[in-house]
Scaffold this motif. Structure first.
Motif, PDB file in Angstrom:
ATOM      1  N   GLN A   1       0.839  -1.201   0.000  1.00  0.00           N
ATOM      2  CA  GLN A   1       0.000   0.000   0.000  1.00  0.00           C
ATOM      3  C   GLN A   1       0.878   1.256   0.000  1.00  0.00           C
ATOM      4  N   LEU A   2       1.920   1.267   0.829  1.00  0.00           N
ATOM      5  CA  LEU A   2       2.807   2.414   0.903  1.00  0.00           C
ATOM      6  C   LEU A   2       3.549   2.618  -0.416  1.00  0.00           C
ATOM      7  N   PHE A   3       3.920   1.532  -1.066  1.00  0.00           N
ATOM      8  CA  PHE A   3       4.596   1.589  -2.367  1.00  0.00           C
ATOM      9  C   PHE A   3       3.758   2.372  -3.378  1.00  0.00           C
ATOM     10  N   TYR A   4       2.470   2.073  -3.464  1.00  0.00           N
ATOM     11  CA  TYR A   4       1.594   2.784  -4.405  1.00  0.00           C
ATOM     12  C   TYR A   4       1.285   4.201  -3.918  1.00  0.00           C
ATOM     13  N   THR A   5       1.141   4.367  -2.612  1.00  0.00           N
ATOM     14  CA  THR A   5       0.912   5.706  -2.062  1.00  0.00           C
ATOM     15  C   THR A   5       2.056   6.648  -2.429  1.00  0.00           C
ATOM     16  N   LEU A   6       3.284   6.187  -2.236  1.00  0.00           N
ATOM     17  CA  LEU A   6       4.428   7.036  -2.529  1.00  0.00           C
ATOM     18  C   LEU A   6       4.565   7.296  -4.029  1.00  0.00           C
ATOM     19  N   GLY A   7       4.164   6.335  -4.852  1.00  0.00           N
ATOM     20  CA  GLY A   7       4.157   6.569  -6.290  1.00  0.00           C
ATOM     21  C   GLY A   7       3.204   7.687  -6.679  1.00  0.00           C
ATOM     22  N   HIS A   8       2.047   7.769  -6.005  1.00  0.00           N
ATOM     23  CA  HIS A   8       1.084   8.847  -6.266  1.00  0.00           C
ATOM     24  C   HIS A   8       1.536  10.169  -5.635  1.00  0.00           C
ATOM     25  N   TYR A   9       2.416  10.089  -4.650  1.00  0.00           N
ATOM     26  CA  TYR A   9       2.980  11.276  -4.012  1.00  0.00           C
ATOM     27  C   TYR A   9       4.033  11.935  -4.897  1.00  0.00           C
ATOM     28  N   ALA A  10       4.680  11.128  -5.743  1.00  0.00           N
ATOM     29  CA  ALA A  10       5.817  11.593  -6.546  1.00  0.00           C
ATOM     30  C   ALA A  10       5.525  12.839  -7.379  1.00  0.00           C
ATOM     31  N   PRO A  11       4.374  12.961  -8.060  1.00  0.00           N
ATOM     32  CA  PRO A  11       4.138  14.168  -8.866  1.00  0.00           C
ATOM     33  C   PRO A  11       4.070  15.450  -8.042  1.00  0.00           C
ATOM     34  N   TYR A  12       3.779  15.323  -6.759  1.00  0.00           N
ATOM     35  CA  TYR A  12       3.729  16.498  -5.887  1.00  0.00           C
ATOM     36  C   TYR A  12       5.120  16.826  -5.331  1.00  0.00           C
ATOM     37  N   CYS A  13       5.838  15.808  -4.842  1.00  0.00           N
ATOM     38  CA  CYS A  13       7.081  16.069  -4.110  1.00  0.00           C
ATOM     39  C   CYS A  13       8.323  16.041  -4.988  1.00  0.00           C
ATOM     40  N   GLY A  14       8.244  15.466  -6.189  1.00  0.00           N
ATOM     41  CA  GLY A  14       9.417  15.341  -7.028  1.00  0.00           C
ATOM     42  C   GLY A  14      10.324  14.215  -6.561  1.00  0.00           C
ATOM     43  N   THR A  15      11.359  13.940  -7.346  1.00  0.00           N
ATOM     44  CA  THR A  15      12.245  12.807  -7.085  1.00  0.00           C
ATOM     45  C   THR A  15      13.688  13.273  -6.963  1.00  0.00           C
ATOM     46  N   GLY A  16      14.396  12.732  -5.960  1.00  0.00           N
ATOM     47  CA  GLY A  16      15.806  13.033  -5.826  1.00  0.00           C
ATOM     48  C   GLY A  16      16.073  14.394  -5.210  1.00  0.00           C
ATOM     49  N   HIS A  17      17.194  15.009  -5.578  1.00  0.00           N
ATOM     50  CA  HIS A  17      17.587  16.262  -4.935  1.00  0.00           C
ATOM     51  C   HIS A  17      17.502  17.436  -5.901  1.00  0.00           C
TER      52      HIS A  17
END
Length: 375
Positions: A259-275
């Motif tokens: 569940q967390l795996f998919y949640t974080l995938g949906h979070y990615a467009p908001y928070c961005g990836t990496g530095h």
């Protein structure tokens, strides 16, 4: 039972005169600005520094404390910014805007205080993004993603796989170097770090990342890498493209972590990836969008600047008596950035402003760097 609030689809234009711009419980918002150039302006290689500075100055005008928090926070920043995407001229080595064309710029907020600050800003939004030497008229503001909450993201429906598209160069820091690969542990660590910082729903980081190592696999990828000058100093080797992750193996914590795996995938467009996501890196879309996505263009001059910064950084580190530690690396990157930009013709005033250092300090760094090169 009360009815669920209707979904606000990405692309929906905001009514800036409305009493409320999004539901009051909103904790995450993504704003897309349509900007128009009235002339064929030329962007300087590190123009995302200008976007970053302009945005913080806008917030400072009505909430200095929030602006200072976004600028000075030691932990992950509760916002991120994209570069510009759209149709550029390729007739020169620089990034040339075309007169009358529309360019997109995205601003994402990751906490209630930041979301509230964005709402206040939109109520007094200026007509122009005053980017150095390239004023861009704001023609439209829409949602880049649906306004949402961390609770809603925590309840997203799991799927059979998870695809992500990285539309701007993306990278991670690993043992003092850049890692330009979407290795699952690094990707989901970058999301979980922000989640634990902002969501008030802490997760055991080590346990989840160990599960990612064991169970998350690559199903498909199409990637490219390039070196760019990003942030205030130094260069970054990053990747763009798309990847699909799948799950393999079973563990006792499978259901919770899946569940967390998919949640974080949906979070990615908001928070961005990496530095360096506040300087345009790591912009991410959910799904496989290589055919539809408009990649954020990187000027040839920026690639050349990045190569020169990297070359000079290596040289300066080798010249220093102490080659280890962050201080030596930071000092070498700063010297290299100042000298490389001077070689491209940038003024010391502009370099000092972009790096956030006094003019006299930039002047001193330039002299020391030139002296070191001459040996």
């Amino acid at each position: 039972m009360p009815r669920a609030a209707p979904k606000i689809a990405p692309g929906t234009e905001l009514d800036l005169n409305a009493k409320t711009l999004w539901p009051t419980q909103t904790e995450l918002v993504s704003l897309r600005f349509d900007l128009v150039a009235d002339h064929g302006y030329e962007l300087y290689p590190q123009y995302t520094i200008g976007l970053h500075a302009w945005f913080l100055q806008q917030i400072q005008a009505f909430d200095p404390a929030l602006s200072a928090q976004l600028h000075d926070g030691e932990t992950d920043k509760a916002f991120n910014l994209s570069g510009l995407s759209g149709q550029f001229s390729t007739q020169s080595r620089s990034l040339q805007l075309q007169a009358g064309k529309t360019y997109q710029w995205t601003v994402n907020g990751l906490t209630k205080p930041v979301v509230a600050g964005l709402a206040q800003w939109l109520k007094q939004l200026p007509e122009v993004v005053a980017l150095k030497n390239a004023p861009l008229a704001i023609r439209r503001v829409s949602y880049g993603q649906e306004p949402t909450t961390y609770a809603k993201l925590a309840a997203v429906e799991p799927g059979r796989s998870l695809s992500l598209t990285f539309v701007s160069p993306t990278s991670f820091r690993r043992k003092g170097h850049h890692l330009p690969l979407p290795w699952p542990r690094n990707v989901f660590h970058s999301y979980l770090r922000r989640w634990n910082e902002f969501a008030n729903r802490p997760v055991d980081q080590d346990a989840f990342l160990d599960w990612v190592d064991d169970c998350v696999v690559f199903q498909r990828h199409e990637l490219a890498s390039e070196k760019i000058a990003a942030g205030k100093r130094g260069s970054v080797t990053g990747f763009t493209g798309a990847v699909t992750y799948g799950l393999a193996g079973k563990t006792a914590a499978q259901e919770e972590f899946e569940q967390l795996f998919y949640t974080l995938g949906h979070y990615a467009p908001y928070c961005g990836t990496g530095h360096k996501t506040t300087f345009g890196l790591g912009q991410t879309r959910l799904g496989w969008h290589l055919n539809q996505a408009e990649p954020q263009a990187v000027p040839v001059a920026q690639r050349l600047l990045a190569d020169r910064i990297d070359e000079l950084t290596t040289y300066f580190i080798n010249q220093k008596k102490r080659t280890g530690g962050h201080r030596a690396q930071d000092s070498a990157e700063t010297w290299a950035t100042v000298l490389a930009r001077r070689e491209l013709g940038d003024s010391l005033q502009a370099i000092a402003a972009d790096l956030g250092i006094p003019y006299e300090t930039a002047k001193t760094y330039s002299k020391l760097a030139r002296r070191a090169i001459k040996g």
